[in-house]
Scaffold this motif. Structure first.
Motif, PDB file in Angstrom:
ATOM      1  N   LYS A  40      50.597  -3.282  30.029  1.00  0.00           N
ATOM      2  CA  LYS A  40      51.168  -1.942  29.907  1.00  0.00           C
ATOM      3  C   LYS A  40      50.099  -0.883  30.148  1.00  0.00           C
ATOM      4  CE  LYS A  40      54.743  -3.404  26.743  1.00  0.00           C
ATOM      5  NZ  LYS A  40      55.383  -3.213  25.454  1.00  0.00           N
ATOM      6  N   PRO A  41      50.388   0.124  30.975  1.00  0.00           N
ATOM      7  CA  PRO A  41      49.394   1.161  31.281  1.00  0.00           C
ATOM      8  C   PRO A  41      48.883   1.907  30.049  1.00  0.00           C
ATOM      9  CG  PRO A  41      51.218   1.284  32.815  1.00  0.00           C
ATOM     10  CD  PRO A  41      51.597   0.282  31.766  1.00  0.00           C
ATOM     11  N   SER A  42      49.752   2.177  29.084  1.00  0.00           N
ATOM     12  CA  SER A  42      49.310   2.910  27.899  1.00  0.00           C
ATOM     13  C   SER A  42      48.338   2.078  27.065  1.00  0.00           C
ATOM     14  CB  SER A  42      50.509   3.332  27.052  1.00  0.00           C
ATOM     15  OG  SER A  42      51.234   2.189  26.629  1.00  0.00           O
ATOM     16  N   VAL A  43      48.548   0.767  27.026  1.00  0.00           N
ATOM     17  CA  VAL A  43      47.650  -0.123  26.286  1.00  0.00           C
ATOM     18  C   VAL A  43      46.315  -0.223  27.007  1.00  0.00           C
ATOM     19  CG1 VAL A  43      47.323  -2.500  25.504  1.00  0.00           C
ATOM     20  CG2 VAL A  43      49.537  -1.396  25.233  1.00  0.00           C
ATOM     21  N   LYS A  44      46.361  -0.305  28.331  1.00  0.00           N
ATOM     22  CA  LYS A  44      45.114  -0.343  29.108  1.00  0.00           C
ATOM     23  C   LYS A  44      44.312   0.935  28.916  1.00  0.00           C
ATOM     24  CE  LYS A  44      46.572  -3.488  32.727  1.00  0.00           C
ATOM     25  NZ  LYS A  44      46.760  -3.658  34.155  1.00  0.00           N
ATOM     26  N   HIS A  45      45.007   2.057  28.858  1.00  0.00           N
ATOM     27  CA  HIS A  45      44.329   3.341  28.653  1.00  0.00           C
ATOM     28  C   HIS A  45      43.648   3.369  27.282  1.00  0.00           C
ATOM     29  CE1 HIS A  45      43.521   7.583  29.213  1.00  0.00           C
ATOM     30  NE2 HIS A  45      43.982   7.790  27.989  1.00  0.00           N
ATOM     31  N   LEU A  46      44.356   2.943  26.259  1.00  0.00           N
ATOM     32  CA  LEU A  46      43.795   2.902  24.915  1.00  0.00           C
ATOM     33  C   LEU A  46      42.606   1.947  24.852  1.00  0.00           C
ATOM     34  CD1 LEU A  46      43.905   3.615  21.885  1.00  0.00           C
ATOM     35  CD2 LEU A  46      45.513   1.723  21.620  1.00  0.00           C
TER      36      LEU A  46
END
Length: 111
Positions: A40-46
């Motif tokens: 998930k992009p949001s998890v990768k960002h975090l």
């Protein structure tokens, strides 16, 4: 993802991570390795934000994973260049996955 602060080359000789930073490193690696969350992009960002400080401090595994993320998942040239530098540093420090990824990137640039 922007990395600001000290240049990456000057961070190689830092002291070990304090306990709270080690925890954030472990959580970031867990998030990236989780089958359900890791794509998930949001998890990768975090996870990228959590890996940024350890990578600056010269933690090889953080440099390797953040470098791989920046090279694979980021669309702009600046992030790919930073990822390439992080992979090079981790590869020089002996991280096998960073060496393989760095070799693959260098080979792709030659083609």
């Amino acid at each position: 993802m922007k990395l600001r602060g000290k240049p990456l080359a000057s961070c190689a000789s830092s002291s070990p991570l304090p306990p709270n930073k080690r925890f954030s490193l472990k959580v970031a690696l867990w998030l990236l390795d989780s089958p359900r969350l890791g794509d998930k992009p949001s998890v990768k960002h975090l996870a990228g934000r959590m890996l940024k400080q350890p990578a600056r401090q010269g933690v090889v595994v953080a440099q390797s994973r953040l470098g791989q993320m920046l090279c694979r998942d980021c669309g702009n040239a600046r992030d790919r260049r930073i990822g390439h530098d992080l992979l090079r540093q981790a590869a020089r420090a002996g991280d096998l996955s960073a060496q393989q990824e760095y070799a693959r990137l260098c080979q792709a640039q030659e083609e």
